[in-house]
Design a protein around this motif. Structure first.
Motif, PDB file in Angstrom:
ATOM      1  N   GLU A 230       0.467  32.598  -2.083  1.00 16.87           N
ATOM      2  CA  GLU A 230       0.295  31.360  -2.851  1.00 16.87           C
ATOM      3  C   GLU A 230       0.049  30.171  -1.923  1.00 16.87           C
ATOM      4  O   GLU A 230      -0.748  29.279  -2.245  1.00 16.87           O
ATOM      5  N   SER A 237      -0.508  27.306  -4.387  1.00 16.89           N
ATOM      6  CA  SER A 237       0.629  27.149  -5.294  1.00 16.89           C
ATOM      7  C   SER A 237       1.960  27.269  -4.545  1.00 16.89           C
ATOM      8  O   SER A 237       2.033  27.883  -3.483  1.00 16.89           O
ATOM      9  N   GLN A 239       4.633  28.165  -6.643  1.00 17.63           N
ATOM     10  CA  GLN A 239       5.357  28.657  -7.814  1.00 17.63           C
ATOM     11  C   GLN A 239       6.531  29.550  -7.436  1.00 17.63           C
ATOM     12  O   GLN A 239       7.665  29.332  -7.889  1.00 17.63           O
TER      13      GLN A 239
END
Length: 324
Positions: A230, A237, A239
């Protein structure tokens, strides 16, 4: 699970909750129509309020303000009559109302102009469910942790038997799970492979989830790979990292099996240093091997800020394969 898919799953769950509430209300109305039909008659009278108001306005026969006040008094009297009829027949006063899971947003996901906390909690649950999809949590609980696999003979180095030592570890983990809060101290499980570290960490996570807390379980290798993908992927990201930092309990299994790089080393330290909630870490590495693989500050944090539990005995998986 991506943020989008978790949000979609949360919205579907809220719609399901609204549907269930409507179905239950319909079933109750049908029940009351059979057992206390007078209540339904009262509700029909209440439903005519709008018609009466419109008629009053169109016919100009009554002062509007006075007419509205009269309708209010009639409605209050009818509502009180409905409650009294329900109570006299053994039902709660609000038996025929829509009962939503979340009274604040009525299962819409929004309280006023703000996203409701229930929607945020559902999103969190769906992300955690995906994160934990590969675990065998449902197979591991304290009742299936069998101490018979640990030798009962005295071990001079331990000054006790492996069975007695692991009995103490098991009891500690049970008490830890029972008393768990987000202020609990982290745990560090250390010992060779096959001694039950994963089993007990999953058993704790299972108990913690059963108490309503969020828990994320996974191997250090898988979590670190997801964070790295990610971080350097097209979408850039955070996340997984954010989820691991925020969850009530993080279980990081098999620390030391991950590929070593500057990124993984810094991420491990970031997790240990930044998380403000309990973490359970297990590792097959010895203290010397941990010192060789990680920085001194990582090893120091493991032994100073986590409760150390030593796992001893023989590889249970080998014993099981020998039909022990």
């Amino acid at each position: 699970m991506t943020n989008t898919s978790a949000a979609e799953a949360a919205r579907r769950e809220l719609e399901n909750r609204r549907s269930r509430a409507r179905v239950i209300q319909g079933q109750r109305v049908e029940e009351i129509s059979r057992k206390v039909p007078q209540v339904i008659d009262v509700r029909k009278e209440l439903s005519l309020t709008a018609v009466r108001l419109s008629k009053m306005i169109l016919e100009h026969k009554t002062d509007i303000a006075q007419g509205i006040e009269q309708l209010k008094r009639q409605n209050l009297a009818l509502q009180q009559m409905e409650k009294e009829l329900l109570r006299q027949n053994g039902y709660p006063e609000d038996y025929l109302e829509l009962h939503y899971t979340c009274p604040y947003c009525q299962d819409t996901g929004f309280a006023g102009n703000e996203v409701c906390s229930c929607f945020k909690q559902l999103e969190k649950q769906f992300r955690l469910r995906e994160l934990n999809a590969g675990s065998n949590m449902e197979l591991c609980d304290f009742s299936t942790f069998d101490l018979r696999y640990y030798p009962a003979e005295m071990d001079p180095a331990l000054r006790t038997s492996p069975r007695e030592q692991m009995g103490k570890v098991l009891d500690f983990c049970k008490h830890y799970a029972a008393a768990f809060t987000t202020e609990s101290r982290g745990l560090f499980f250390s010992g060779p492979t096959g001694l039950g570290k994963t089993h007990l960490s999953l058993a704790i996570a299972r108990e913690v989830i059963g108490k309503g807390y969020g828990a994320a379980y996974g191997s250090a290798q898988n979590f670190l790979m997801a964070i790295e993908e990610e971080r350097f992927g097209r979408e850039r990201s955070r996340q997984t990292l954010d989820q691991l930092l925020e969850t009530d309990l993080l279980v990081l299994d098999d620390l030391g099996t991950e590929f070593t790089s500057a990124f993984t080393l810094s991420t491990v330290y970031n997790l240990l240093n930044t998380r403000k909630k309990p973490t359970i870490i297990s590792s097959n590495l010895t203290v010397k091997e941990l010192q060789e693989k990680y920085s001194q500050r990582v090893v120091s944090r493991l032994f100073s800020q986590f409760t150390y539990l030593r796992f001893v005995g023989k590889d249970i998986r080998q014993l099981r394969s020998q039909n022990f």
